[in-house]
Design an enzyme around this catalytic site. Sequence first.
Site, mmCIF file in Angstrom:
data_model
loop_
_atom_site.group_PDB
_atom_site.id
_atom_site.type_symbol
_atom_site.label_atom_id
_atom_site.label_comp_id
_atom_site.label_asym_id
_atom_site.label_seq_id
_atom_site.Cartn_x
_atom_site.Cartn_y
_atom_site.Cartn_z
ATOM 1 N N SER A 126 0.863 -1.191 0.000
ATOM 2 C CA SER A 126 0.000 0.000 0.000
ATOM 3 C C SER A 126 0.890 1.229 0.000
ATOM 4 C CB SER A 126 -0.867 0.023 1.259
ATOM 5 O OG SER A 126 -0.134 0.538 2.361
ATOM 6 N N ASP A 127 0.346 2.381 -0.379
ATOM 7 C CA ASP A 127 1.131 3.584 -0.128
ATOM 8 C C ASP A 127 0.988 3.918 1.360
ATOM 9 O OD1 ASP A 127 2.842 5.658 -0.379
ATOM 10 O OD2 ASP A 127 1.796 6.655 -2.005
ATOM 11 N N TRP A 128 1.771 4.852 1.780
ATOM 12 C CA TRP A 128 1.906 5.168 3.216
ATOM 13 C C TRP A 128 0.525 5.436 3.852
ATOM 14 C CZ3 TRP A 128 6.694 6.644 5.920
ATOM 15 C CH2 TRP A 128 6.471 7.093 7.217
#
Length: 744
Positions: free
Chosen positions: A285-287
């Site tokens: 996932s992105d942050w």
Amino acid sequence: MNIKSFPLILTMSILLIVPPCIYAQHKTIDQRVDSLLSLMTLEEKIGQMNQYSGFWEATGPITEQGNKLEQVRNGQLGSLLNITGYEHTHELQEMALQSRLKIPLLFGQDVIHGYRTQFPIPLAEAASWDLEAIELSARIAAIEAAAAGVHWTFAPMVDIGRDPRWGRVMEGAGEDPYLGSLIAAARVKGFQGKGYGNTDAVMACVKHFAAYGASESGRDYNSVDMSYRMLNEIYLRPYKAAVDAGAATVMNSFNDINGIPATANSYIQRDLLKGQWKFGGFVVSDWGSIGEMINHGYSKDCYQAAQQAITAGSDMDMESRCYIGSLAQLVKDGKADARLVDDAVRRILTKKFEMGLFDDPFKYSNKEREKQQWNNPDNLRASRDMAKKSIVLLKNEKQLLPLDTKKKTIAMIGPLVKAVRDNIGFWSYAWPDDTARIVTQFDGVKNRAGKNITLTYAKGCGISDSSKAGFAQAVKIAKQADIVILSIGEAGNMSGEAKSRSNIHLPGVQEDLVKAVCATGKPVIVLINAGRPLVFNWTADHAQAILYTWWLGTKAGEAIADVLFGDYNPSGKLPMTFPRSEGQIPIYYNHFSTGRPPKSETDVNYVSAYIDLPNSPKFPFGYGLSYTTFKYSEPVLNRSTINASEKLQVKVSITNTGNYDGKETVQLYIRDLVGSVVRPVKQLIGFQQVFLKKGETKEITFNIGVDDLKFYDNNVNLVAEPGDFEVFVGGSSATELKKTFTLL
Ligand code: BGC
């Protein structure tokens, strides 16, 4: 021997002791992964899907501190980001090996344009159109990072950028899907070298999947709403190219696509990526993007967010803690299928095995190699070479450039002349010795100029200042000089993540400084430093020479001097369209044909035009001058029709008609004149770089086949439709040199 066939009692004892050799004894990685998976508790599996940022740097908001070290020792963490260097990676890996199953950690890092040796920002590199040099830049970044214990870079960022207000255009390859796809593949090859698992390679992570660059109004993290046809035709192509080039991992994006956050988007992650594209790696996932679905109003809480994300194929949770907090409960409640967890963990463990981490968890962090790569002169040379190739000459009246070294006084003026860290741009590392090792533009010019040239300096103003107090001194030294070099632009951290700007003019009073200096009547060369296309109309119209220097990295000062003094003849071509005004944005060369195209730049008679501005950009995509000039012949086609199995040959002769040897990027565009869906006015389908000595002529040949003519129809099928096409050849997207042919 399959561990699953072990009698219960034996399995139980393995669960208690777990010698790593149990899975090590199997031959294939698949068998080893299966074996290990069968030993893991649900909690340990979920631990592998969990990633935190380290302790020394953060590239986003830390959700909570918690006891990360305890979690590493307990096997509740599969990966850490922002941990680099022999010592840190060793220390953390040793802790991970204290966990019951001794599964090594993966260390991820944003190695975006270099690690110790900073290369130009990716958008600048894209301006070189030099795929070999771009691959080498990624190769060197990988060698340096891997030696410092990094296993995995969160790059390349391949998001198409049509909106220069979006600060992250600096990380990508610009607006074009064809150029963007080639660069995406080159970067993946560079990072992964001869294959990850070698100690000089890192795993690539293609990001941000998908269409993050299309965020509405250029505002970071904003929504994306577009047709699936557009998504496939323009935005998805570079990700696909990167996956086809073997990228190990993919990062999803913060935005929603047509109402569904990318993180929970099954169409994007499961149907396309893991389905049609057969991507075998894992998706991170992105942050915090899993937890952020609560803010999106798509998930009620972390429990639901984790359920939606795992269902849609997000394998690893970066920093939201929703997986570690809720996934086990979801499985126990029957809300998440345990097989999805197994699939995610299998994908993650496979990469750890392929990287060789189970055989030697310390394989990458190596004191000796780290030292060898520190200030490695070959790497620095490559960075300088890439930097020269990235500079774009926008204007050169009366051949003011290149400079000679005859006796004269040059005044260097502007807030960036003596800047240090700005030169390396966003997504770069602040090393304690930066001031000593990064050569400023002033020193670069001084070292090259020689003793005949007197160099003077005035700052003029700050980057974003409103004060003009420094103008008087700037004007004074300009008057005393023979030539002025003005270095202006953005600060290095004004583009990048969360750096959207509604106003992309030169910041502060810098354009007023240009006016004041130009009023002296002295010849003025302007260096524009920025991470995006800026608007600088007055400067563009009045300065005699302009070099767009972006952010060029550790060797910026020297590379700029190389170009100013003609040791390198500039060859860069713009990878993004430069607007005249923010009002034209989004602006890109491959726009659709309208029903009312204007007949001229000034035609406003019920046509698709602005009454206060021409439609054309200030500088078009593909544009860039050289110190020499190139003359193109008319393109010659070997036939006027082709069928689906034939190739059309397009030949064009280029002559160097100027006074210097130089390199030209010859570009090939097509226009499909009639389609079942409206087609772009031009579309890049090929380019070649040619080096010509003064006076030399070379013939270039392009071959066009039916695949080059394909597009996505309204049912999102890739088709080529019979009919007439125009084919254009030239030195920018504005070329009008064309011929027509027919696809039968
Ligand atoms: C960015 C990613 C980056 C990640 C880790 C996020 O905020 O969008 O591109 O890889 O942080 O630093």
